[in-house]
Design an enzyme around this catalytic site. Structure first.
Site, PDB file in Angstrom:
ATOM      1  N   LEU A  16       0.818  -1.219   0.000  1.00  0.00           N
ATOM      2  CA  LEU A  16       0.000   0.000   0.000  1.00  0.00           C
ATOM      3  C   LEU A  16       0.851   1.268   0.000  1.00  0.00           C
ATOM      4  O   LEU A  16       0.739   2.114   0.893  1.00  0.00           O
ATOM      5  CB  LEU A  16      -0.984   0.013   1.182  1.00  0.00           C
ATOM      6  N   ASP A  40       5.402  -5.761   2.572  1.00  0.00           N
ATOM      7  CA  ASP A  40       6.344  -5.288   1.558  1.00  0.00           C
ATOM      8  C   ASP A  40       7.136  -6.507   1.080  1.00  0.00           C
ATOM      9  O   ASP A  40       7.704  -7.234   1.916  1.00  0.00           O
ATOM     10  CB  ASP A  40       7.275  -4.258   2.227  1.00  0.00           C
ATOM     11  N   SER A  65       6.051   1.134 -10.938  1.00  0.00           N
ATOM     12  CA  SER A  65       5.791   0.981 -12.373  1.00  0.00           C
ATOM     13  C   SER A  65       5.801   2.273 -13.196  1.00  0.00           C
ATOM     14  O   SER A  65       5.591   2.226 -14.401  1.00  0.00           O
ATOM     15  CB  SER A  65       4.451   0.274 -12.569  1.00  0.00           C
ATOM     16  N   ASP A 106       6.736  -4.893 -21.791  1.00  0.00           N
ATOM     17  CA  ASP A 106       7.460  -4.820 -23.073  1.00  0.00           C
ATOM     18  C   ASP A 106       8.617  -3.814 -23.012  1.00  0.00           C
ATOM     19  O   ASP A 106       9.518  -3.840 -23.859  1.00  0.00           O
ATOM     20  CB  ASP A 106       6.491  -4.464 -24.223  1.00  0.00           C
ATOM     21  N   LYS A 134      12.942  -3.770 -14.034  1.00  0.00           N
ATOM     22  CA  LYS A 134      12.067  -4.885 -14.406  1.00  0.00           C
ATOM     23  C   LYS A 134      12.874  -5.969 -15.123  1.00  0.00           C
ATOM     24  O   LYS A 134      12.671  -7.160 -14.893  1.00  0.00           O
ATOM     25  CB  LYS A 134      10.915  -4.410 -15.301  1.00  0.00           C
ATOM     26  N   ARG A 194       2.445   3.872 -28.438  1.00  0.00           N
ATOM     27  CA  ARG A 194       2.270   2.804 -27.455  1.00  0.00           C
ATOM     28  C   ARG A 194       1.218   1.844 -28.011  1.00  0.00           C
ATOM     29  O   ARG A 194       0.355   2.232 -28.809  1.00  0.00           O
ATOM     30  CB  ARG A 194       1.803   3.381 -26.096  1.00  0.00           C
TER      31      ARG A 194
HETATM   32  O1  TDX Z   1       2.157  13.540 -18.764  1.00  0.00           O
HETATM   33  C1  TDX Z   1       2.464  12.714 -19.636  1.00  0.00           C
HETATM   34  N1  TDX Z   1       2.637  13.142 -20.926  1.00  0.00           N
HETATM   35  C2  TDX Z   1       3.013  12.313 -21.952  1.00  0.00           C
HETATM   36  O2  TDX Z   1       3.185  12.747 -23.108  1.00  0.00           O
HETATM   37  C3  TDX Z   1       2.650  11.311 -19.346  1.00  0.00           C
HETATM   38  C4  TDX Z   1       2.457  10.769 -17.968  1.00  0.00           C
HETATM   39  C5  TDX Z   1       3.011  10.474 -20.396  1.00  0.00           C
HETATM   40  N2  TDX Z   1       3.216  10.954 -21.653  1.00  0.00           N
HETATM   41  C6  TDX Z   1       3.631  10.020 -22.734  1.00  0.00           C
HETATM   42  C7  TDX Z   1       4.858   9.193 -22.391  1.00  0.00           C
HETATM   43  C8  TDX Z   1       4.621   7.918 -23.146  1.00  0.00           C
HETATM   44  O3  TDX Z   1       5.067   8.048 -24.498  1.00  0.00           O
HETATM   45  O4  TDX Z   1       2.576   9.061 -22.903  1.00  0.00           O
HETATM   46  C9  TDX Z   1       3.092   7.751 -23.149  1.00  0.00           C
HETATM   47  C10 TDX Z   1       2.588   6.814 -22.069  1.00  0.00           C
HETATM   48  O5  TDX Z   1       3.181   7.196 -20.860  1.00  0.00           O
HETATM   49  P1  TDX Z   1       2.909   6.394 -19.477  1.00  0.00           P
HETATM   50  O6  TDX Z   1       1.447   6.322 -19.236  1.00  0.00           O
HETATM   51  O7  TDX Z   1       3.785   6.985 -18.434  1.00  0.00           O
HETATM   52  O8  TDX Z   1       3.355   4.912 -19.880  1.00  0.00           O
HETATM   53  P2  TDX Z   1       4.757   4.310 -20.395  1.00  0.00           P
HETATM   54  O9  TDX Z   1       5.904   5.172 -20.072  1.00  0.00           O
HETATM   55  O10 TDX Z   1       4.560   3.911 -21.838  1.00  0.00           O
HETATM   56  O11 TDX Z   1       4.845   2.987 -19.466  1.00  0.00           O
HETATM   57  C11 TDX Z   1       3.665   2.214 -19.219  1.00  0.00           C
HETATM   58  O12 TDX Z   1       3.617   1.059 -20.015  1.00  0.00           O
HETATM   59  C12 TDX Z   1       4.518   0.026 -19.748  1.00  0.00           C
HETATM   60  C13 TDX Z   1       3.588   1.824 -17.751  1.00  0.00           C
HETATM   61  O13 TDX Z   1       3.686   2.980 -16.928  1.00  0.00           O
HETATM   62  C14 TDX Z   1       4.625   0.818 -17.387  1.00  0.00           C
HETATM   63  O14 TDX Z   1       4.490   0.419 -16.049  1.00  0.00           O
HETATM   64  C15 TDX Z   1       4.492  -0.372 -18.279  1.00  0.00           C
HETATM   65  O15 TDX Z   1       5.532  -1.275 -18.009  1.00  0.00           O
END
Ligand code: TDX
Length: 321
Positions: A16, A40, A65, A106, A134, A194
């Site tokens: 938590l 933990d 993560s 990935d 990871k 993504r």
């Molecule tokens: O404020 C933001 N602006 C932005 O442009 C954030 C938080 C992210 N982004 C972009 C970064 C990435 O290209 O969006 C995309 C997605 O970002 P995240 O949601 O942070 O995901 P990512 O970095 O791709 O990682 C996620 O997918 C794989 C998870 O957080 C991981 O835990 C997982 O392993």
């Protein structure tokens, strides 16, 4: 899992930290087949006590993560994702579990150019402290199989989305900020890609791997849903009827991976897995869930999360935060 396998005894182990929230599990908290333990995974003694009750299968979801947090504070990522995994592996070995499933990502494969997909044979080339931690955990899981014969599987999924996702990740972050008419931070040119996977499709894949995964194998999980970040943000704005003027291009994430794309052939052909949710409907349902559960995410957007948000976006967005 409790719906699919009503006879299983499930022990939910969670320390938590900021993203853990018992409110999410209210509907099952009184089920006699469910136990919660605030533990933990780096605490070897506490983990040993849990395993002593008798554990058949371990599914290791426990991880730090969020990539941006790993850039600000790498240490806790190594602690939980590497040392924590090793503690679980030791207990699994000592008490002879029948399966240890490592839920990975990935991101351990690094980044893709315009073509190609990640397969299970793609070399591990993690680019962020998060993905490196990871990958470290995954390598230990593999080593416990090779060295001690521990029955393991590793799953590597693409970006998850859906209800209950903590609002630091792109989709819930954009939905919650747009609903509050706040600036929407787009890293770099917004053209990073993504491969989006609905959370329940990820869960059904893990269920299959637990029961049918060939010992020692890695399975990639992805739904063939590659989208640019700009596409995601514009889709959300359209659904919410909010102006694109909220989009704010900010300084790029350090070491920002350009593109992720999963080749799910192995899990599809070997285990017969198929995702049920199409991205176009999944994203609409997700937006609707956040609209219906404003109180849930409003409560989260205070306290520790607020501190992080200021650290992460304060300089990038200035007054518009
Ligand atoms: O404020 C933001 N602006 C932005 O442009 C954030 C938080 C992210 N982004 C972009 C970064 C990435 O290209 O969006 C995309 C997605 O970002 P995240 O949601 O942070 O995901 P990512 O970095 O791709 O990682 C996620 O997918 C794989 C998870 O957080 C991981 O835990 C997982 O392993």
């Amino acid at each position: 899992m409790m719906q699919q396998h009503p006879n299983y005894q499930i022990i939910n182990v969670d320390s938590l930290t900021y993203a853990g929230n018992l409110e999410n599990l209210k509907s099952i908290e009184n089920n006699p087949n469910y136990t919660f333990s605030k533990t933990d995974i780096t605490d070897a003694q506490a983990v040993d006590t849990l395993f002593r009750q008798g554990v058949d299968v371990v599914v290791n979801f426990a991880a730090e993560s969020h990539v941006d947090r790993s850039i600000l504070e790498p240490e806790v990522f190594v602690k939980t994702n590497v040392l924590g995994t090793q503690v679980l592996l030791d207990a699994a070995k000592k008490y002879g579990v029948t399966k240890f499933v490592q839920v990975s990502t990935d991101e351990v494969y690094g980044t893709l150019g315009e073509t190609g997909l990640f397969t299970e044979e793609t070399p591990l080339t993690p680019n962020s402290p998060y993905s490196a931690s990871k990958a470290g955990g995954d390598l230990l899981v593999r080593a416990y199989h090779e060295t001690f014969g521990l029955p393991i599987n590793i799953t590597r999924c693409s970006n998850n989305y859906g209800p209950y996702q903590f609002p630091e990740k792109l989709i819930p972050l954009i939905i919650s900020r747009a609903l509050s008419d706040q600036a929407l931070p787009i890293y770099g040119d917004g053209l990073n890609i993504r491969d989006w996977l609905y959370v329940e499709d990820h869960c059904s894949a893990i269920d299959l791997v637990i029961h049918q995964g060939r010992i020692g194998e890695v399975y990639n999980i992805g739904g063939n849903n590659e989208r640019t970040n700009l596409h995601i943000v514009k889709t959300i704005l359209q659904e919410l009827n909010k102006p694109e003027a909220l989009m704010t291009y900010v300084k790029d994430r350090l070491g920002h991976d350009r593109r992720y794309g999963i080749d799910p052939t192995k899990i599809t052909q070997e285990l017969g897995w198929k995702p049920k949710h199409h991205f176009e409907t999944g994203i609409k349902e997700t937006i609707q869930w956040y609209l219906n559960n404003k109180e849930w995410w409003s409560r989260i957007q205070s306290g520790e999360y607020q501190d992080y948000s200021t650290k992460q976006y304060g300089d990038r967005l200035g007054d518009s935060l």
